[in-house]
Motif scaffolding. Structure first.
Motif, PDB file in Angstrom:
ATOM      1  N   GLY A 212       0.816  -1.204   0.000  1.00 38.80           N
ATOM      2  CA  GLY A 212       0.000   0.000   0.000  1.00 38.80           C
ATOM      3  C   GLY A 212       0.853   1.258   0.000  1.00 38.80           C
ATOM      4  N   LEU A 213       1.858   1.293   0.869  1.00 42.42           N
ATOM      5  CA  LEU A 213       2.753   2.457   0.928  1.00 42.42           C
ATOM      6  C   LEU A 213       3.566   2.596  -0.351  1.00 42.42           C
ATOM      7  CD1 LEU A 213       4.057   2.151   4.609  1.00 42.42           C
ATOM      8  CD2 LEU A 213       2.309   3.712   3.726  1.00 42.42           C
ATOM      9  N   TYR A 214       3.994   1.462  -0.908  1.00 46.83           N
ATOM     10  CA  TYR A 214       4.740   1.502  -2.149  1.00 46.83           C
ATOM     11  C   TYR A 214       3.875   2.048  -3.284  1.00 46.83           C
ATOM     12  CZ  TYR A 214       7.296  -0.147  -6.253  1.00 46.83           C
ATOM     13  OH  TYR A 214       7.950  -0.222  -7.467  1.00 46.83           O
ATOM     14  N   GLY A 215       2.610   1.633  -3.311  1.00 44.92           N
ATOM     15  CA  GLY A 215       1.697   2.146  -4.321  1.00 44.92           C
ATOM     16  C   GLY A 215       1.507   3.645  -4.204  1.00 44.92           C
ATOM     17  N   ILE A 216       1.380   4.135  -2.988  1.00 43.53           N
ATOM     18  CA  ILE A 216       1.249   5.584  -2.781  1.00 43.53           C
ATOM     19  C   ILE A 216       2.516   6.296  -3.252  1.00 43.53           C
ATOM     20  CG2 ILE A 216       1.078   7.380  -1.012  1.00 43.53           C
ATOM     21  CD1 ILE A 216      -0.678   5.415   0.585  1.00 43.53           C
ATOM     22  N   HIS A 217       3.677   5.739  -2.923  1.00 43.42           N
ATOM     23  CA  HIS A 217       4.952   6.320  -3.359  1.00 43.42           C
ATOM     24  C   HIS A 217       5.021   6.403  -4.881  1.00 43.42           C
ATOM     25  CE1 HIS A 217       9.289   6.867  -3.828  1.00 43.42           C
ATOM     26  NE2 HIS A 217       9.271   5.807  -4.631  1.00 43.42           N
ATOM     27  N   ARG A 218       4.663   5.315  -5.553  1.00 43.12           N
ATOM     28  CA  ARG A 218       4.710   5.313  -7.012  1.00 43.12           C
ATOM     29  C   ARG A 218       3.706   6.308  -7.590  1.00 43.12           C
ATOM     30  NH1 ARG A 218       6.301   0.914  -9.800  1.00 43.12           N
ATOM     31  NH2 ARG A 218       5.958   2.325 -11.583  1.00 43.12           N
ATOM     32  N   PHE A 219       2.545   6.436  -6.954  1.00 42.65           N
ATOM     33  CA  PHE A 219       1.538   7.379  -7.430  1.00 42.65           C
ATOM     34  C   PHE A 219       2.050   8.815  -7.325  1.00 42.65           C
ATOM     35  CE2 PHE A 219      -2.082  10.216  -6.634  1.00 42.65           C
ATOM     36  CZ  PHE A 219      -2.828   9.991  -7.782  1.00 42.65           C
ATOM     37  N   PRO A 325      21.108   9.225   6.198  1.00 42.52           N
ATOM     38  CA  PRO A 325      21.536   9.008   4.806  1.00 42.52           C
ATOM     39  C   PRO A 325      21.926   7.568   4.522  1.00 42.52           C
ATOM     40  CG  PRO A 325      23.181  10.286   6.038  1.00 42.52           C
ATOM     41  CD  PRO A 325      21.956  10.218   6.882  1.00 42.52           C
ATOM     42  N   GLN A 326      22.501   6.873   5.523  1.00 41.06           N
ATOM     43  CA  GLN A 326      22.879   5.478   5.300  1.00 41.06           C
ATOM     44  C   GLN A 326      21.657   4.603   5.050  1.00 41.06           C
ATOM     45  OE1 GLN A 326      23.784   7.331   7.869  1.00 41.06           O
ATOM     46  NE2 GLN A 326      26.025   7.320   8.098  1.00 41.06           N
ATOM     47  N   VAL A 327      20.558   4.933   5.737  1.00 40.32           N
ATOM     48  CA  VAL A 327      19.315   4.174   5.532  1.00 40.32           C
ATOM     49  C   VAL A 327      18.665   4.579   4.214  1.00 40.32           C
ATOM     50  CG1 VAL A 327      17.035   3.664   6.478  1.00 40.32           C
ATOM     51  CG2 VAL A 327      18.994   3.912   8.013  1.00 40.32           C
ATOM     52  N   ARG A 328      18.657   5.840   3.915  1.00 39.38           N
ATOM     53  CA  ARG A 328      18.049   6.324   2.667  1.00 39.38           C
ATOM     54  C   ARG A 328      18.742   5.718   1.446  1.00 39.38           C
ATOM     55  NH1 ARG A 328      14.775  10.852   3.012  1.00 39.38           N
ATOM     56  NH2 ARG A 328      15.378  11.462   0.898  1.00 39.38           N
ATOM     57  N   SER A 329      20.036   5.433   1.587  1.00 37.05           N
ATOM     58  CA  SER A 329      20.774   4.893   0.447  1.00 37.05           C
ATOM     59  C   SER A 329      20.340   3.480   0.082  1.00 37.05           C
ATOM     60  CB  SER A 329      22.279   4.901   0.748  1.00 37.05           C
ATOM     61  OG  SER A 329      22.608   3.960   1.770  1.00 37.05           O
ATOM     62  N   LEU A 330      19.610   2.804   0.961  1.00 38.02           N
ATOM     63  CA  LEU A 330      19.204   1.421   0.713  1.00 38.02           C
ATOM     64  C   LEU A 330      18.057   1.310  -0.275  1.00 38.02           C
ATOM     65  CD1 LEU A 330      19.339   0.041   4.371  1.00 38.02           C
ATOM     66  CD2 LEU A 330      21.155   0.057   2.650  1.00 38.02           C
ATOM     67  N   GLY A 331      17.405   2.417  -0.553  1.00 32.51           N
ATOM     68  CA  GLY A 331      16.308   2.394  -1.508  1.00 32.51           C
ATOM     69  C   GLY A 331      14.957   2.404  -0.844  1.00 32.51           C
ATOM     70  N   VAL A 332      13.971   2.849  -1.585  1.00 33.56           N
ATOM     71  CA  VAL A 332      12.634   3.043  -1.018  1.00 33.56           C
ATOM     72  C   VAL A 332      11.988   1.720  -0.628  1.00 33.56           C
ATOM     73  CG1 VAL A 332      11.444   2.987  -3.260  1.00 33.56           C
ATOM     74  CG2 VAL A 332      10.452   4.275  -1.348  1.00 33.56           C
ATOM     75  N   GLU A 333      12.276   0.651  -1.363  1.00 29.88           N
ATOM     76  CA  GLU A 333      11.640  -0.638  -1.056  1.00 29.88           C
ATOM     77  C   GLU A 333      12.055  -1.136   0.323  1.00 29.88           C
ATOM     78  OE1 GLU A 333      12.004  -0.131  -5.446  1.00 29.88           O
ATOM     79  OE2 GLU A 333      13.458  -0.111  -3.791  1.00 29.88           O
ATOM     80  N   VAL A 334      13.356  -1.093   0.604  1.00 35.51           N
ATOM     81  CA  VAL A 334      13.844  -1.549   1.912  1.00 35.51           C
ATOM     82  C   VAL A 334      13.313  -0.665   3.026  1.00 35.51           C
ATOM     83  CG1 VAL A 334      15.917  -1.738   3.361  1.00 35.51           C
ATOM     84  CG2 VAL A 334      15.907  -2.695   1.040  1.00 35.51           C
ATOM     85  N   ARG A 335      13.282   0.640   2.811  1.00 43.07           N
ATOM     86  CA  ARG A 335      12.813   1.566   3.852  1.00 43.07           C
ATOM     87  C   ARG A 335      11.323   1.396   4.118  1.00 43.07           C
ATOM     88  NH1 ARG A 335      13.760   6.889   1.537  1.00 43.07           N
ATOM     89  NH2 ARG A 335      13.234   7.780   3.575  1.00 43.07           N
TER      90      ARG A 335
END
Length: 407
Positions: A212-219, A325-335
């Protein structure tokens, strides 16, 4: 001026190995260390231990929750729920999903025992999860950091679960495969992975939230990244499937036992080992609130301090996922997955010693600790992981004799 290492140097030789071979060597070395820790725990296990004096590796591998998976495999799930002397539903096999239990039984018929099947699946799935973790992180943080994340993962404080009769290893393999599919936008495989995850261990509702969150992000990013109608359909359909699978086991338990609340009552049975049953019904977030008051009172700090600490903890974790920043670098899917799973735990879990094990699904966050390129830093993280692993094995297996020490 820099000088290239000779072609025959160990570094060059290591880099020429296929990635799968490098990860296999790391994984095998980590398993040998874990085995040594288990043998030491066996030597230190005394009469007061759950396992008695000098238990075998097989006895250790079949401890705690492994017994429940074995029971589900050999006896099935009870149609008549066991009742305590106080009239509550007692602990029973409905708390343990069937995929790992029955796969272990099937392989065990070939290998000679349920234990052999269970440990083999855990070992193989752990290696597969290590390969997938590398794939998840390599494009985000680089090959070197991704390989170090695998080292931390394979050697971490909960690495013992890769060689005992627990479903975590298999679940991680399926989860990392699912996250990789989302990364690559290969939706078809998820229609198989979602049910497999959902019947391996609890947590598929967290994946529904993630989708659900990923869908909102993509939207929100549709104008810059694009969002084809086909992908919208897949995201919505898979989210709905994850929700259905997430509640399916509760429905099955209710139909078999005749009690619609059988599954939730079974899960709450474990919570009563620490706190009074309260309303007797499941209330979201209640477990963490109860635990904050309970544990801080046990430590002599007062319940109010516990509630404040809980609020600070939630804020700190949210800030780390959003801002570091170290966490952000992992990509939106992991976060987004990590946030979704932590929200899920906040809603359903009562924190006790098992909380360490239940944090395994956010293992991709090891990548954040692998980002700094300092060799001293990375070796320090590895040392911390190994010390944590020994501490966990010592407490849960060598000393494990009460409900205060549950893996």
């Amino acid at each position: 001026m820099t000088t290239e290492a000779p072609a025959s140097s160990p570094v060059r030789g290591w880099e020429r190995l296929p990635v799968a071979a490098r990860i296999a060597l790391i994984y095998v070395a980590a398993r040998l260390v874990t085995t040594a820790f288990f043998l030491l725990a066996s030597a230190l296990s005394g009469p007061g231990s759950r396992y008695g004096v000098a238990p075998s590796l097989t006895e250790l591998a079949l401890g705690w929750d492994a017994q429940w998976y074995w029971l589900a495999a050999v006896s099935g799930y009870p149609a008549d729920l066991p009742i305590t002397t106080t009239g509550h539903i007692a602990e029973n096999a409905w708390a343990f999903m069937p995929v790992y239990a029955y796969l272990s039984a099937g392989l065990g018929t070939v290998l000679g025992s349920w234990a052999a099947g269970a440990v083999t699946i855990s070992l193989a799935a752990g290696y597969g999860a290590s390969l997938l973790l590398y794939s998840l992180l390599r494009e985000r943080i680089g090959a070197s950091a991704a390989m170090w994340a695998v080292v931390f993962f394979a050697s971490g404080p909960l690495a013992a679960l890769f060689q005992v009769g627990y479903a975590e290893s298999l679940f991680l393999f399926l989860l990392f495969a699912a996250l990789r599919c989302v990364q690559k936008r290969r939706w078809g495989w998820l229609y198989l992975l979602v049910p497999a995850m959902g019947f391996t261990r609890p947590g598929i509702l967290a994946f529904a939230l993630f989708l659900g969150l990923y869908g909102i992000h993509r939207f929100l990013l549709r104008r810059s990244e694009g969002l084809p109608t086909r992908e919208v359909v897949h995201i919505v359909a898979l989210g709905a499937l994850a929700v259905v699978v997430g509640f399916a086991w509760q429905v099955i338990a209710g139909l078999v036992t005749g009690d619609p609340g059988a599954y939730l009552a079974t899960e709450l049975a474990w919570r009563r080992n620490w706190v009074a049953d309260g309303s007797g019904a499941f209330v979201p977030v209640e477990g963490w609130v109860q635990a904050a008051g309970f544990w801080f009172a046990q430590w002599g700090l007062g319940a109010v301090a516990g509630y404040i600490a809980l609020a600070v903890l939630i804020g700190a974790v949210a800030a780390a996922l959003l801002a570091l920043p170290q966490v952000r670098s992992l990509g939106v899917e992991v976060r987004l997955w990590s946030a979704s799973y932590l929200i899920y735990l906040l809603l359903v879990f009562f924190p006790q010693s098992s909380i360490f094990r239940l944090l395994l699904p956010i293992s991709p966050l090891w990548g954040a600790l692998a980002v700094p390129r300092s060799r001293v830093w990375r070796l320090g993280v590895l040392a911390f992981a190994l010390i944590g692993q020994w501490w966990w094995i010592y407490n849960m297996y060598a000393l494990g004799n009460t409900f205060w020490q549950i893996p």
